[in-house]
Design an enzyme around this catalytic site. Structure first.
Site, PDB file in Angstrom:
ATOM      1  N   GLY A 104       5.147  -1.050   2.640  1.00 38.01           N
ATOM      2  CA  GLY A 104       4.309   0.114   2.418  1.00 38.01           C
ATOM      3  C   GLY A 104       5.075   1.419   2.374  1.00 38.01           C
ATOM      4  CG  HIS A 140      -0.183  -0.129   2.518  1.00 38.86           C
ATOM      5  ND1 HIS A 140       0.305   0.947   3.211  1.00 38.86           N
ATOM      6  CD2 HIS A 140       0.163  -1.221   3.248  1.00 38.86           C
ATOM      7  CE1 HIS A 140       0.903   0.540   4.310  1.00 38.86           C
ATOM      8  NE2 HIS A 140       0.840  -0.780   4.363  1.00 38.86           N
ATOM      9  CG  ASP A 141      -0.447   4.257   1.287  1.00 33.18           C
ATOM     10  OD1 ASP A 141      -1.287   5.035   0.804  1.00 33.18           O
ATOM     11  OD2 ASP A 141      -0.690   3.482   2.242  1.00 33.18           O
TER      12      ASP A 141
END
Length: 261
Positions: A136, A118-119
């Protein structure tokens, strides 16, 4: 696109000439651009935005929810550019409230079994070899090559045109134009082969080498070295990019390599 053995949610927006092979599942709130090929047994979940002329191979899972206990079903996305190849069993998770999205740039090759958490923000023309893993909140620049089984710690950054050798654990930021290797991760020279392939002149490569000699082979700490580079080296886009990367590094840049007995 009319493949009776694939499931495409009515809410998905699929360009007319997209090819979807059997046993693939495409969820609601997905957008796929023209000319893209989706292989068999691919799962594309809510929030995926996939560009034109991409190739996604069997077993890939795109836009799964983040593996982050703080995630609370926010409406986030995965954004994949044009001309991206995603090989077998790659997983790319959508964003959290940090950036609200995970991004893969244009013309990237992500080889089998890679994971992008994520991200993460990945630039253009990147190559991730098999089993490379991004935790992440990682930022990867343009024209970066991560060899097989590289593992990148969360919140790290890798600069433009960097090359990280296979099996390396990336716990510190990797500046632009360099080669990184060894344990702990260390500077082992500039990425001269990659720079030549991308049209950098001999003079420009030498300039980058001189900058990193000051940083990694002089008797200075990073702040002192940056001051020397700024004072003694002619202002160029490459010099300024390197200095800005050092200044903005949150985890600290990787060290030089020193032999031990």
């Amino acid at each position: 696109m009319n493949q009776p053995l694939a499931y495409v949610h009515p809410g998905a927006k699929i360009a007319k000439n997209v090819v979807i092979e059997p046993f693939t599942t495409i969820h609601n709130n997905v957008v796929i651009g023209e000319g893209t090929w989706i292989g068999s047994n691919v799962t594309i979940m809510e929030g995926a935005r996939i560009g034109k002329n991409c190739n996604i191979f069997p077993g890939a899972v795109i836009s799964g929810i983040p593996q982050d206990l703080k995630y609370n079903d926010e409406d986030t996305t995965v954004e994949i550019g044009d001309n991206v190849t995603i090989r077998e069993c790659v997983t790319i998770n959508r964003g959290t409230t940090d950036k609200m999205k995970t991004v893969i740039g244009n013309n990237c090759l992500i080889m089998a079994y890679c994971h992008v958490a994520h991200d993460c923000i990945v630039g253009d023309n990147c190559i991730f070899s098999n089993n490379t893993t991004l935790a992440g909140h990682i930022t990867i620049g343009d024209n970066v090559v991560l060899a097989g089984m590289v593992a990148v710690h969360q919140f790290c950054s890798v600069g433009n045109h960097a090359f990280v050798t296979g099996g390396t654990l990336v716990r510190k930021d990797v500046p632009p134009y360099v080669k990184a290797a060894r344990e702990p991760i260390s500077y082992v020279g500039i990425n001269s082969v990659g720079l030549r392939r991308r049209g950098f002149s001999t003079e420009k490569i030498r300039e980058v080498q001189d900058i990193y000699r000051i940083l990694y082979q002089g008797k200075h700490n990073n702040s002192q070295a940056a001051a020397v580079i700024e004072a003694e080296m002619e202002a160029t886009p490459e010099r300024d990019e390197i200095l800005q990367f050092i200044k903005n590094s949150k985890r600290g840049i990787m060290k030089g390599y020193f032999k031990t007995n």
